[in-house]
Design an enzyme around this catalytic site. Sequence first.
Site, PDB file in Angstrom:
ATOM      1  N   ASP A  37       0.854  -1.180   0.000  1.00 15.53           N
ATOM      2  CA  ASP A  37       0.000   0.000   0.000  1.00 15.53           C
ATOM      3  C   ASP A  37       0.894   1.235   0.000  1.00 15.53           C
ATOM      4  OD1 ASP A  37      -2.385   1.407   0.075  1.00 15.53           O
ATOM      5  OD2 ASP A  37      -2.472   1.425   2.255  1.00 15.53           O
ATOM      6  N   GLY A  38       0.379   2.328  -0.548  1.00 14.86           N
ATOM      7  CA  GLY A  38       1.100   3.589  -0.517  1.00 14.86           C
ATOM      8  C   GLY A  38       1.809   3.950  -1.805  1.00 14.86           C
ATOM      9  N   TRP A  42       3.467   7.594  -2.562  1.00 14.06           N
ATOM     10  CA  TRP A  42       4.892   7.656  -2.857  1.00 14.06           C
ATOM     11  C   TRP A  42       5.141   8.502  -4.105  1.00 14.06           C
ATOM     12  CZ3 TRP A  42       7.972   6.029  -6.947  1.00 14.06           C
ATOM     13  CH2 TRP A  42       9.335   5.892  -6.694  1.00 14.06           C
ATOM     14  N   ASN A  86     -10.934  -1.954  -6.821  1.00 14.47           N
ATOM     15  CA  ASN A  86     -10.045  -1.179  -7.692  1.00 14.47           C
ATOM     16  C   ASN A  86     -10.562  -1.163  -9.124  1.00 14.47           C
ATOM     17  OD1 ASN A  86      -7.047  -2.427  -6.056  1.00 14.47           O
ATOM     18  ND2 ASN A  86      -8.260  -0.615  -5.577  1.00 14.47           N
TER      19      ASN A  86
END
Length: 259
Positions: A37-38, A42, A86
Amino acid sequence: MSASSDGRGPLYRLYINRLRRQLESAPVPRHVAMMIDGNRRWARQLGYDSAAHGHRAGAAKMREFLEWCDDVGVRVVSLYLLSNDNLRKRDSQELSDLIEIIAELAEELSHERDWRVQHMGRAHLLPPDLARVLADAETRTKDRTGLHVNLAVGYGGRGEIVDAVRSIIAQHDQDGGSLEALAASLTPEQIGEHLYTGGQPDPDLVIRTSGEQRLSDFLLWQSAHSEFYFVEALGPDLREVDFLRAIRDYATRDRRYGS
């Protein structure tokens, strides 16, 4: 001992080697599930104009992660790459980029070491080209005996349970059984056998990056007795030291399996 943040300094390598020695006689999880995740954060923090930069960096990190797992003796790794949510909610360009990146990752992994690649999810919901790449990777590696890599793409934990129950009902009907008999005989073990991970051990350890502490519809049934470990680092920034700390932490836990 402090470690350099770039993962290349001598102090960092010394610390890595010390962690590895500590784990030589420690219990290692058979199955590790990873929720990376992230990636978007980022990319945004580094000023990129597209989330694709983050997703591509995250995919590269997952290749590293699989090597780390393989090197310490993990036998099964499940990577959460694309959920059913998603597929419905992501911006069309971001989703298109992500699908391309996942296809590249699946193709590359099917040529790595002695790894076996398996798709987890509803292939009929995926673009045909991605579904074909995943199926080809699975076929190409089906006889391998090394690290078993589950790629959760077009995946949802609730949907997986529904698919398992549907499979059980269809098989029971084919055998000529009644609904009453099925209701009387249904067991958790039977449902487990019909999940996408049927025949595999349940995840001993679930890791999630970026500091988020939620399950996000991932391996809901299988993680009933899993240990969880949350890492603050964003997905592409995950380091080997973070992984080894997670394994060390797992080794110290008293697993109670719900008791």
